[in-house]
Design a protein around this motif. Sequence first.
Motif, PDB file in Angstrom:
ATOM      1  N   LEU A 183       0.834  -1.197   0.000  1.00 12.06           N
ATOM      2  CA  LEU A 183       0.000   0.000   0.000  1.00 12.06           C
ATOM      3  C   LEU A 183       0.869   1.248   0.000  1.00 12.06           C
ATOM      4  CD1 LEU A 183      -2.721  -1.075   2.590  1.00 12.06           C
ATOM      5  CD2 LEU A 183      -2.893  -1.067   0.098  1.00 12.06           C
ATOM      6  N   SER A 184       0.600   2.145  -0.926  1.00 14.40           N
ATOM      7  CA  SER A 184       1.296   3.427  -0.970  1.00 14.40           C
ATOM      8  C   SER A 184       0.600   4.420  -0.051  1.00 14.40           C
ATOM      9  CB  SER A 184       1.307   3.971  -2.402  1.00 14.40           C
ATOM     10  OG  SER A 184      -0.011   4.375  -2.776  1.00 14.40           O
ATOM     11  N   SER A 185       1.268   5.515   0.228  1.00  9.08           N
ATOM     12  CA  SER A 185       0.643   6.566   1.031  1.00  9.08           C
ATOM     13  C   SER A 185      -0.585   7.132   0.327  1.00  9.08           C
ATOM     14  CB  SER A 185       1.656   7.682   1.312  1.00  9.08           C
ATOM     15  OG  SER A 185       2.153   8.228   0.092  1.00  9.08           O
ATOM     16  N   TYR A 186      -0.563   7.152  -1.014  1.00 11.56           N
ATOM     17  CA  TYR A 186      -1.727   7.619  -1.772  1.00 11.56           C
ATOM     18  C   TYR A 186      -2.934   6.720  -1.487  1.00 11.56           C
ATOM     19  CZ  TYR A 186       1.909   9.802  -4.763  1.00 11.56           C
ATOM     20  OH  TYR A 186       2.976  10.495  -5.254  1.00 11.56           O
ATOM     21  N   GLN A 187      -2.704   5.424  -1.572  1.00 10.42           N
ATOM     22  CA  GLN A 187      -3.804   4.481  -1.361  1.00 10.42           C
ATOM     23  C   GLN A 187      -4.317   4.542   0.068  1.00 10.42           C
ATOM     24  OE1 GLN A 187      -1.378   1.221  -2.799  1.00 10.42           O
ATOM     25  NE2 GLN A 187      -2.776   0.862  -4.506  1.00 10.42           N
ATOM     26  N   LEU A 188      -3.409   4.682   1.021  1.00  6.42           N
ATOM     27  CA  LEU A 188      -3.814   4.716   2.421  1.00  6.42           C
ATOM     28  C   LEU A 188      -4.580   5.989   2.761  1.00  6.42           C
ATOM     29  CD1 LEU A 188      -0.573   3.193   3.915  1.00  6.42           C
ATOM     30  CD2 LEU A 188      -2.886   2.262   4.214  1.00  6.42           C
ATOM     31  N   HIS A 189      -4.261   7.075   2.095  1.00 11.30           N
ATOM     32  CA  HIS A 189      -4.966   8.333   2.360  1.00 11.30           C
ATOM     33  C   HIS A 189      -6.473   8.175   2.182  1.00 11.30           C
ATOM     34  CE1 HIS A 189      -5.627  12.727   2.350  1.00 11.30           C
ATOM     35  NE2 HIS A 189      -6.532  12.462   1.433  1.00 11.30           N
ATOM     36  N   TRP A 190      -6.872   7.371   1.195  1.00 13.40           N
ATOM     37  CA  TRP A 190      -8.291   7.207   0.866  1.00 13.40           C
ATOM     38  C   TRP A 190      -8.892   5.961   1.510  1.00 13.40           C
ATOM     39  CZ3 TRP A 190     -10.004  11.560  -0.848  1.00 13.40           C
ATOM     40  CH2 TRP A 190      -9.239  12.367  -1.688  1.00 13.40           C
ATOM     41  N   SER A 191      -8.218   5.375   2.486  1.00 11.28           N
ATOM     42  CA  SER A 191      -8.702   4.154   3.128  1.00 11.28           C
ATOM     43  C   SER A 191      -9.099   4.456   4.573  1.00 11.28           C
ATOM     44  CB  SER A 191      -7.618   3.070   3.101  1.00 11.28           C
ATOM     45  OG  SER A 191      -7.248   2.772   1.769  1.00 11.28           O
ATOM     46  N   SER A 192     -10.214   3.862   5.009  1.00 13.27           N
ATOM     47  CA  SER A 192     -10.685   4.155   6.363  1.00 13.27           C
ATOM     48  C   SER A 192     -11.155   2.931   7.150  1.00 13.27           C
ATOM     49  CB  SER A 192     -11.843   5.163   6.305  1.00 13.27           C
ATOM     50  OG  SER A 192     -12.910   4.656   5.513  1.00 13.27           O
ATOM     51  N   SER A 193     -11.585   1.872   6.466  1.00 16.57           N
ATOM     52  CA  SER A 193     -12.180   0.743   7.186  1.00 16.57           C
ATOM     53  C   SER A 193     -11.332  -0.525   7.161  1.00 16.57           C
ATOM     54  CB  SER A 193     -13.569   0.434   6.609  1.00 16.57           C
ATOM     55  OG  SER A 193     -13.472   0.009   5.273  1.00 16.57           O
ATOM     56  N   ILE A 194     -10.175  -0.489   6.504  1.00 13.27           N
ATOM     57  CA  ILE A 194      -9.336  -1.679   6.357  1.00 13.27           C
ATOM     58  C   ILE A 194      -8.875  -2.173   7.729  1.00 13.27           C
ATOM     59  CG2 ILE A 194      -7.125  -2.506   5.459  1.00 13.27           C
ATOM     60  CD1 ILE A 194      -7.515  -0.519   3.140  1.00 13.27           C
ATOM     61  N   SER A 195      -8.908  -3.489   7.914  1.00 12.55           N
ATOM     62  CA  SER A 195      -8.490  -4.114   9.167  1.00 12.55           C
ATOM     63  C   SER A 195      -7.599  -5.305   8.835  1.00 12.55           C
ATOM     64  CB  SER A 195      -9.714  -4.561   9.974  1.00 12.55           C
ATOM     65  OG  SER A 195      -9.337  -5.212  11.167  1.00 12.55           O
ATOM     66  N   CYS A 196      -6.299  -5.048   8.712  1.00 12.88           N
ATOM     67  CA  CYS A 196      -5.353  -6.091   8.304  1.00 12.88           C
ATOM     68  C   CYS A 196      -5.090  -7.055   9.453  1.00 12.88           C
ATOM     69  CB  CYS A 196      -4.036  -5.456   7.868  1.00 12.88           C
ATOM     70  SG  CYS A 196      -4.216  -4.299   6.497  1.00 12.88           S
ATOM     71  N   GLN A 197      -4.728  -8.284   9.092  1.00 15.32           N
ATOM     72  CA  GLN A 197      -4.302  -9.223  10.123  1.00 15.32           C
ATOM     73  C   GLN A 197      -2.989  -8.751  10.747  1.00 15.32           C
ATOM     74  OE1 GLN A 197      -2.832 -13.193   8.980  1.00 15.32           O
ATOM     75  NE2 GLN A 197      -4.280 -14.037  10.472  1.00 15.32           N
ATOM     76  N   ALA A 198      -2.057  -8.316   9.916  1.00 12.80           N
ATOM     77  CA  ALA A 198      -0.791  -7.752  10.380  1.00 12.80           C
ATOM     78  C   ALA A 198      -0.361  -6.678   9.398  1.00 12.80           C
ATOM     79  CB  ALA A 198       0.282  -8.825  10.510  1.00 12.80           C
ATOM     80  N   SER A 199       0.375  -5.689   9.889  1.00 14.97           N
ATOM     81  CA  SER A 199       0.748  -4.555   9.043  1.00 14.97           C
ATOM     82  C   SER A 199       2.111  -4.037   9.469  1.00 14.97           C
ATOM     83  CB  SER A 199      -0.302  -3.446   9.162  1.00 14.97           C
ATOM     84  OG  SER A 199      -0.493  -3.083  10.525  1.00 14.97           O
ATOM     85  N   ALA A 220       1.288  10.568   8.541  1.00  4.15           N
ATOM     86  CA  ALA A 220      -0.037  10.159   9.013  1.00  4.15           C
ATOM     87  C   ALA A 220      -0.701   9.207   8.027  1.00  4.15           C
ATOM     88  CB  ALA A 220      -0.912  11.387   9.234  1.00  4.15           C
ATOM     89  N   ALA A 221      -0.510   9.463   6.732  1.00  5.34           N
ATOM     90  CA  ALA A 221      -1.077   8.560   5.730  1.00  5.34           C
ATOM     91  C   ALA A 221      -0.454   7.174   5.849  1.00  5.34           C
ATOM     92  CB  ALA A 221      -0.856   9.127   4.325  1.00  5.34           C
ATOM     93  N   LYS A 222       0.849   7.114   6.037  1.00  9.44           N
ATOM     94  CA  LYS A 222       1.510   5.822   6.236  1.00  9.44           C
ATOM     95  C   LYS A 222       0.939   5.116   7.472  1.00  9.44           C
ATOM     96  CE  LYS A 222       4.641   5.711   2.917  1.00  9.44           C
ATOM     97  NZ  LYS A 222       4.464   4.746   1.806  1.00  9.44           N
ATOM     98  N   GLY A 223       0.740   5.883   8.545  1.00 14.71           N
ATOM     99  CA  GLY A 223       0.281   5.294   9.795  1.00 14.71           C
ATOM    100  C   GLY A 223      -1.110   4.704   9.744  1.00 14.71           C
ATOM    101  N   ARG A 224      -1.901   5.077   8.745  1.00 19.73           N
ATOM    102  CA  ARG A 224      -3.260   4.536   8.637  1.00 19.73           C
ATOM    103  C   ARG A 224      -3.257   3.023   8.445  1.00 19.73           C
ATOM    104  NH1 ARG A 224      -7.022   9.017   7.098  1.00 19.73           N
ATOM    105  NH2 ARG A 224      -8.564   7.464   6.511  1.00 19.73           N
ATOM    106  N   ILE A 225      -2.136   2.480   8.002  1.00 15.89           N
ATOM    107  CA  ILE A 225      -2.077   1.031   7.787  1.00 15.89           C
ATOM    108  C   ILE A 225      -2.243   0.270   9.094  1.00 15.89           C
ATOM    109  CG2 ILE A 225       0.419   0.646   8.083  1.00 15.89           C
ATOM    110  CD1 ILE A 225       0.305  -1.053   5.505  1.00 15.89           C
ATOM    111  N   TYR A 226      -1.863   0.909  10.222  1.00 20.12           N
ATOM    112  CA  TYR A 226      -1.961   0.250  11.519  1.00 20.12           C
ATOM    113  C   TYR A 226      -3.372   0.274  12.105  1.00 20.12           C
ATOM    114  CZ  TYR A 226       3.191   0.312  11.909  1.00 20.12           C
ATOM    115  OH  TYR A 226       4.537   0.106  11.727  1.00 20.12           O
ATOM    116  N   GLU A 227      -4.215   1.174  11.630  1.00 22.61           N
ATOM    117  CA  GLU A 227      -5.555   1.280  12.196  1.00 22.61           C
ATOM    118  C   GLU A 227      -6.306  -0.046  12.049  1.00 22.61           C
ATOM    119  OE1 GLU A 227      -6.897   3.872  13.865  1.00 22.61           O
ATOM    120  OE2 GLU A 227      -4.927   4.851  13.705  1.00 22.61           O
ATOM    121  N   ASN A 228      -6.923  -0.489  13.134  1.00 25.02           N
ATOM    122  CA  ASN A 228      -7.765  -1.704  13.146  1.00 25.02           C
ATOM    123  C   ASN A 228      -6.986  -2.986  12.892  1.00 25.02           C
ATOM    124  OD1 ASN A 228     -10.188  -0.058  13.420  1.00 25.02           O
ATOM    125  ND2 ASN A 228      -9.933   0.405  11.239  1.00 25.02           N
TER     126      ASN A 228
END
Length: 488
Positions: A183-199, A220-228
């Motif tokens: 996932l790029s920072s661009y893709q993560l910027h527009w993501s809100s509900s993703i819940s990865c098993q590990a990131s 902050a966009a990079k950090g969205r990968i950790y949400e959920n």
Amino acid sequence: MSLDDRKDPSALGRESSWSGVRAVVTGLGASGYAAADTLQHLGADVIVVDHAIPEGRQREQATLLEILGVDVRMGPDAGVTFGDVDLVVTSPGWPPSNPLLVDAAAHGVPVWGEVELAWRLRGPDAAPWLAVTGTNGKTTTVQMLDAILKAEGLRSDAVGNVGRPVLEAVMDPEPYDVLAVELSSYQLHWSSSISCQASVVLNVEPDHLDWHGDEAAYAAAKGRIYENTQVACVYNVQDEVTEQLVMDADVVEGCRAIGFTLAMPGPSMIGMVEDVIADRAFVADRHTSAAELGTLADLERDGVPAAPHVVADALAAAALARAHGVSQRAVREGLRGFRLDAHRMAFVTESDGIRWIDDSKATNVSAARAALRSTENVVWVAGGLAKGASYDDLVLDVRERLRGVVLIGRDRGLIAEALRRHAPDVPVIEVDNGETDLMDAVARTAASLAREGDTVLLAPAAASMDQFRSYAHRGEAFAAAARRLTRT
């Protein structure tokens, strides 16, 4: 149409009827085509908008979408009226400041990325996601991870910012066991509900600031990968920003913070004990024991030891795989069989005791730093489009390694100025943009500076599009010129 009359796409899934939903897709790249095709298949009324005139494969895709009933609008004046639009699915290349996206927000229209759409369209038994982001090393890490998962006998694929769009993998009629998602920072910027098993966030260095606005927004966009995240948030012990992003994330109860480090690992870390990859995170007693996942010898290629940043990528991939429950054996076999992508620290040739290495994929400062740090006595080939980068810190960090520097590209002067300030004794030769045989001139110049035992390293620290079609085209031209010069 009033706001109350709009369809609510957030309530819809892959088994829902999307009939009556009016969706706008911005951009006709790989992700845009996947989004438009999928939404049309689900029954939505789809408009595709792209300000560029499509050519080649994109023109064929535009024609196919039109045959399927999609309203395709191309060219500088292409646009849409938002009064009756229910959803926008945007492509990574479109920044939030784009007038069309600003207009969508002003009208209260939800804007998702293709990755967010993919997550929402997962089936009830969908494969878990093991997700990777970072300024550098994303593709290497996600491909290493995929190799490890396959060594475990799992049906997996490396998708997202590398290779196949995530949406295509999610909609595949043959389900996957697990997905390795870049996932790029661009893709993560527009993501809100993703819940990865590990990131994991591999590292954070200033990049893409023209898109995000500033360093804080980029991080902050990079950090969205950790949400959920459900099981493990993996961070880089050597990069405090990544650990802070984990601390700031709202994760699923019970999710663990797992560090990776090139040093001796502490509990809940994966790291190096001399030449052994040691797991002190996913073992029964992580305070007193460790599991061996492989050795540095498993990462050697053609007798060349892996660069430190490649070792770090391997540690991150191992941590994600172990969070999924993969065995020690599979980690070792996957890493042993893995081969780096083209143009990533790729050995080109060796002649008269001089090695030639192509790292054209090092398109920013931090990637070039990692490449240069892995090599002693370097003739550095650099330059291109700087994308707002500053080179002073890079030169200060690597100047003791430099035998000489060959500069190309539109913004080569920025690197030359940094070298004059901080490494005035290092020979610097600029190759003019007007050279008809640019890379042949580069190779000849580099060879004139190099001595036996040196490495000529293409690590541009800049984008390629001022002189080449892509970083791959640049790397291919460099390798071909080196081989012509050395007759290998």
